[in-house]
Design an enzyme around this catalytic site. Structure first.
Site, PDB file in Angstrom:
ATOM      1  N   GLY A  62       1.786  -3.212   5.170  1.00 20.58           N
ATOM      2  CA  GLY A  62       2.480  -4.390   5.685  1.00 20.58           C
ATOM      3  C   GLY A  62       1.472  -5.398   6.200  1.00 20.58           C
ATOM      4  N   HIS A  79      12.902 -36.713 -29.917  1.00 17.92           N
ATOM      5  CA  HIS A  79      11.679 -37.183 -30.597  1.00 17.92           C
ATOM      6  C   HIS A  79      11.255 -36.228 -31.704  1.00 17.92           C
ATOM      7  CE1 HIS A  79      11.227 -40.412 -27.712  1.00 17.92           C
ATOM      8  NE2 HIS A  79      11.508 -39.539 -26.758  1.00 17.92           N
ATOM      9  N   GLU A  90       8.659 -20.778 -18.801  1.00 20.96           N
ATOM     10  CA  GLU A  90       8.562 -19.383 -18.351  1.00 20.96           C
ATOM     11  C   GLU A  90       9.673 -18.541 -18.965  1.00 20.96           C
ATOM     12  OE1 GLU A  90       6.247 -17.849 -17.045  1.00 20.96           O
ATOM     13  OE2 GLU A  90       7.150 -15.979 -16.336  1.00 20.96           O
ATOM     14  N   CYS A 111       0.858  -1.186   0.000  1.00 25.00           N
ATOM     15  CA  CYS A 111       0.000   0.000   0.000  1.00 25.00           C
ATOM     16  C   CYS A 111       0.891   1.231   0.000  1.00 25.00           C
ATOM     17  CB  CYS A 111      -0.859   0.029   1.268  1.00 25.00           C
ATOM     18  SG  CYS A 111      -1.818  -1.464   1.528  1.00 25.00           S
ATOM     19  N   GLU A 143       7.668 -12.579 -25.192  1.00 24.50           N
ATOM     20  CA  GLU A 143       6.753 -11.443 -24.984  1.00 24.50           C
ATOM     21  C   GLU A 143       7.499 -10.126 -24.819  1.00 24.50           C
ATOM     22  OE1 GLU A 143       4.275 -11.672 -21.543  1.00 24.50           O
ATOM     23  OE2 GLU A 143       5.799 -12.648 -20.331  1.00 24.50           O
TER      24      GLU A 143
HETATM   25  C1  AGP Z   1       2.971 -13.398 -18.348  1.00 24.67           C
HETATM   26  O1  AGP Z   1       4.182 -12.654 -18.417  1.00 24.67           O
HETATM   27  C2  AGP Z   1       1.897 -12.794 -19.235  1.00 24.67           C
HETATM   28  N1  AGP Z   1       1.693 -11.436 -18.934  1.00 24.67           N
HETATM   29  C3  AGP Z   1       0.628 -13.643 -19.311  1.00 24.67           C
HETATM   30  O2  AGP Z   1       1.008 -14.921 -19.773  1.00 24.67           O
HETATM   31  C4  AGP Z   1      -0.142 -13.848 -17.983  1.00 24.67           C
HETATM   32  O3  AGP Z   1       0.596 -14.681 -17.103  1.00 24.67           O
HETATM   33  C5  AGP Z   1      -1.477 -14.543 -18.320  1.00 24.67           C
HETATM   34  O4  AGP Z   1      -2.219 -13.684 -19.156  1.00 24.67           O
HETATM   35  C6  AGP Z   1      -2.313 -14.893 -17.074  1.00 24.67           C
HETATM   36  O5  AGP Z   1      -2.668 -13.720 -16.403  1.00 24.67           O
HETATM   37  P1  AGP Z   1      -3.385 -13.881 -14.949  1.00 24.67           P
HETATM   38  O6  AGP Z   1      -2.380 -14.507 -14.038  1.00 24.67           O
HETATM   39  O7  AGP Z   1      -3.747 -12.481 -14.534  1.00 24.67           O
HETATM   40  O8  AGP Z   1      -4.591 -14.755 -15.132  1.00 24.67           O
END
Ligand code: AGP
Length: 615
Positions: free
Chosen positions: A106, A511, A488, A2, A495
């Protein structure tokens, strides 16, 4: 997370508070509120609003009601952790007399015990927040004759958890009392004004003479004067802050963008998420889960459903559930799950994972799961989001608002919360012995420090990334918990840098995909030590034999791995099921560096939105 602001010594107190809150909204915007002392009436004037992004405007609409000559005042913009975002839960909170007001950032870890004691002595609490107990504790001390400063010092000695607070008392109308433990807070002054704030940006508008408070220090701020004490009332000298930034840069904490700021907030996001939920003895408590131990013991299968980075967190969670709790678990992409007519029943617990709590694919999947008879838990970072309102139980991360579109601190907080849930399930079902529970709890509780140590290597990660910043094709490989990390890492690169990056289970390369490997290919492999390390290194040999360059995420000091690859991203060694929390960080930095090298906007990547509310 906050935002707090306080000011004393100016007739424009309310405007200063509201302007400060606008600069602090990136820290939370569920609700907002201000209070100022009215020296003439000997009272406090308070206004609060829970209109999310419209809260501050609602406060502005009431400025014609404020006292003509306001004294000290405090303001707060909230990111809810305890209690939904309602007017009643909005800060500032007051005591029974209405003459003490406080704002807090907190988590008061022992607030339930404190509340029980206050309720038993006749205090009337009016909110569901942990913060309000502080107002009543201060009330008792003031009633016993303490000044506001001494009252705050006494009550904070009884508090466990993290806090940054600012308080006012109608009887001392020019005094602000501020204190912190772990949560950020600074104080400042001019010749005639005093100010406190959660960060530099909100205070810079008033003064550049700023000071940092250390943990368990209490500042008494009056117009043009600041005196700081420790909790025992011994005077101490605060540390002067030299600020080279403007306000806009300061909103990012001095970082060039929100993403790098949020990457560096990850230790605190994980620490806050774990706080009060795990004991070093392996004890667990997840207050908001709302599923009894008996209901948890009746669960026969778990299905994690999510999108994007949240789905990757689900892939880690399923492994933790199966390995620690001994329950069948799987993870599915929400947009697929909702249309495949899944077979579910009352023995199935579906856990939807969504930092926003609003992603439409995941929301529809959740509703489909309920239609098919499953119980549903929502793991989200937003209290009172659509999913948290519709679920049978919730698991809240406490990462604070994530402004960068690419998920970083929320993803790590999800991992921490999911592994806490897995430990909780294992404990409730008696799946692990006491020493095993304590061992896992210790590993989880060590993650904030491990993350801090990982972030200390940020320059090393960037240097490795710069060597590959021009590459157009990447492959990310991992086994077991390394595969979700590979997914990830590949997603971050896609992205942010707009670069082709495919992730595969390392064992899957032979494979088919290995036909893509040729000189110039770059393979990033998750090679921290586990029982599958030798198999991973076998895959590394297959890649290098075909001319690929290999970058390995490896344990610090693992010279054997370093000698088998072209570049290393070193991380502290943690137990395998906790390793995704640490192993993802160098890949965030790798993607960030490549994106910046290409001139991309890392906070707002092309074609993406922070919350995907379309199918
Ligand atoms: C992750 O870097 C992206 N921005 C995207 O994949 C995101 O994780 C996904 O859209 C899910 O969003 P949420 O966790 O708000 O549901």
């Amino acid at each position: 997370m906050c935002g707090i602001i306080g000011v004393t010594g100016t007739p424009d107190a309310c405007e200063v508070l509201l302007a400060g809150l606008e600069l602090l909204e990136y820290r939370g915007y569920d609700s907002a509120g201000i209070v100022v002392a009215d020296p003439e009436a000997g009272t406090l004037w308070r206004a609060r609003a829970a209109e999310r992004a419209g809260s501050i405007q609602r406060l502005r609409d009431r400025l014609d009601e404020v006292p003509a000559t306001p004294g000290a005042g405090v303001g707060h913009t909230r990111w809810a952790t305890h209690g939904p975002p309602t007017d009643a839960n909005a800060h500032p909170h007051i005591d029974c007399t209405g003459r003490v007001a406080i704002v807090h950032n907190g988590i008061i870890e022992n607030y339930r015990d404190l509340a029980a004691r206050l309720d038993a002595t006749g205090h009337k609490r009016t909110s569901a927040t942990d913060t309000e107990v502080l107002a009543h504790l201060i009330e008792d001390e003031v009633e016993a004759g303490a000044s506001l400063g001494e009252a705050v010092r006494r009550c904070l000695r009884a508090v466990r958890g993290d806090f940054a607070i600012a308080a006012v008392h109608a009887a001392e109308p020019d005094l602000l009392v501020a204190a912190r433990r772990t949560s950020p807070l600074i104080v400042g002054k001019t010749e005639t004004v005093g100010v406190v704030a959660s960060d530099v940006a909100a205070a810079l508008a008033t003064t550049r003479e700023l000071y940092a408070l250390d943990d368990d220090q209490v500042a008494e701020v009056r117009p043009g004067a600041i005196v700081v004490y420790d909790l025992d009332g011994v005077r101490v000298e605060p540390t002067r802050i030299e600020v080279a930034w403007g306000v806009r840069r300061a909103m990012k904490g001095g970082y060039p963008d929100f993403m790098s700021k949020e990457i560096h907030e990850q230790p605190q996001a994980v620490r806050d998420t774990l706080l009060g939920r795990i004991g070093s003895d392996g004890s667990t408590e997840i207050e908001e889960l709302a599923l009894s131990d008996e209901e948890l013991r009746a669960v026969r299968r778990l299905v994690f459903v999510a999108c994007g980075s949240s789905y990757h967190a689900g892939l880690v969670a399923r492994q933790a559930i199966e390995r620690w709790a001994g329950v069948a678990a799987e993870a599915e992409v929400a947009s697929e799950f909702r249309y495949r007519q899944p077979v579910l029943d009352d023995g199935t617990l579906v856990v939807v994972i969504s930092q926003s709590g609003e992603t439409v694919d995941t929301l529809h999947a959740m509703r489909e799961a309920r239609r098919r008879g499953a119980r549903v838990v929502a793991l989200t970072n937003v209290v009172d989001s659509v999913m948290s309102r519709e679920a049978d139980g919730v698991l809240y991360t406490r990462a604070g608002p994530e402004i960068g579109v690419a998920s970083t601190k929320c993803h790590l907080a999800q991992l921490a919360m999911l592994e806490t849930f897995a430990l909780h399930l294992a404990r409730v079902r008696g799946a692990l012995a006491g020493d095993e529970l304590a061992g896992i709890a210790g590993a989880l509780l060590s993650l904030p420090d491990a993350l801090q140590a990982t972030l200390a290597r940020a320059d090393e990660f960037a240097a490795v990334a710069e060597r590959f910043a021009e590459v157009e094709d990447f492959y990310f490989l991992g086994r077991r918990t390394g595969f979700p990390v590979a997914l990830e890492g590949a997603l971050k690169l896609k992205e942010l840098a707009y670069v082709r990056a495919e992730a595969y289970p390392a064992g899957e390369m032979k494979h088919g995909p290995i036909s893509l490997i040729e000189p110039g290919a770059v393979v990033v492999v998750i090679a921290t030590r586990s029982s599958l390390w030798e198999k991973v290194m076998g895959n590394v040999e297959e890649m290098r034999a075909r001319g690929a360059s290999v970058v390995a995420v490896a344990d610090e000091g693992d010279d054997e791995t370093a000698g088998l690859v072209d570049a290393v991203l070193e991380v502290p060694s943690v137990i395998e099921l906790c390793s995704p929390v640490v192993n993802v960080v160098p890949l965030q930095s790798f993607a960030y560096t490549v994106a910046r090298a290409r001139g991309n906007d890392v906070d707002r990547p092309r074609n993406l939105a922070k919350v995907v509310t379309v199918e």
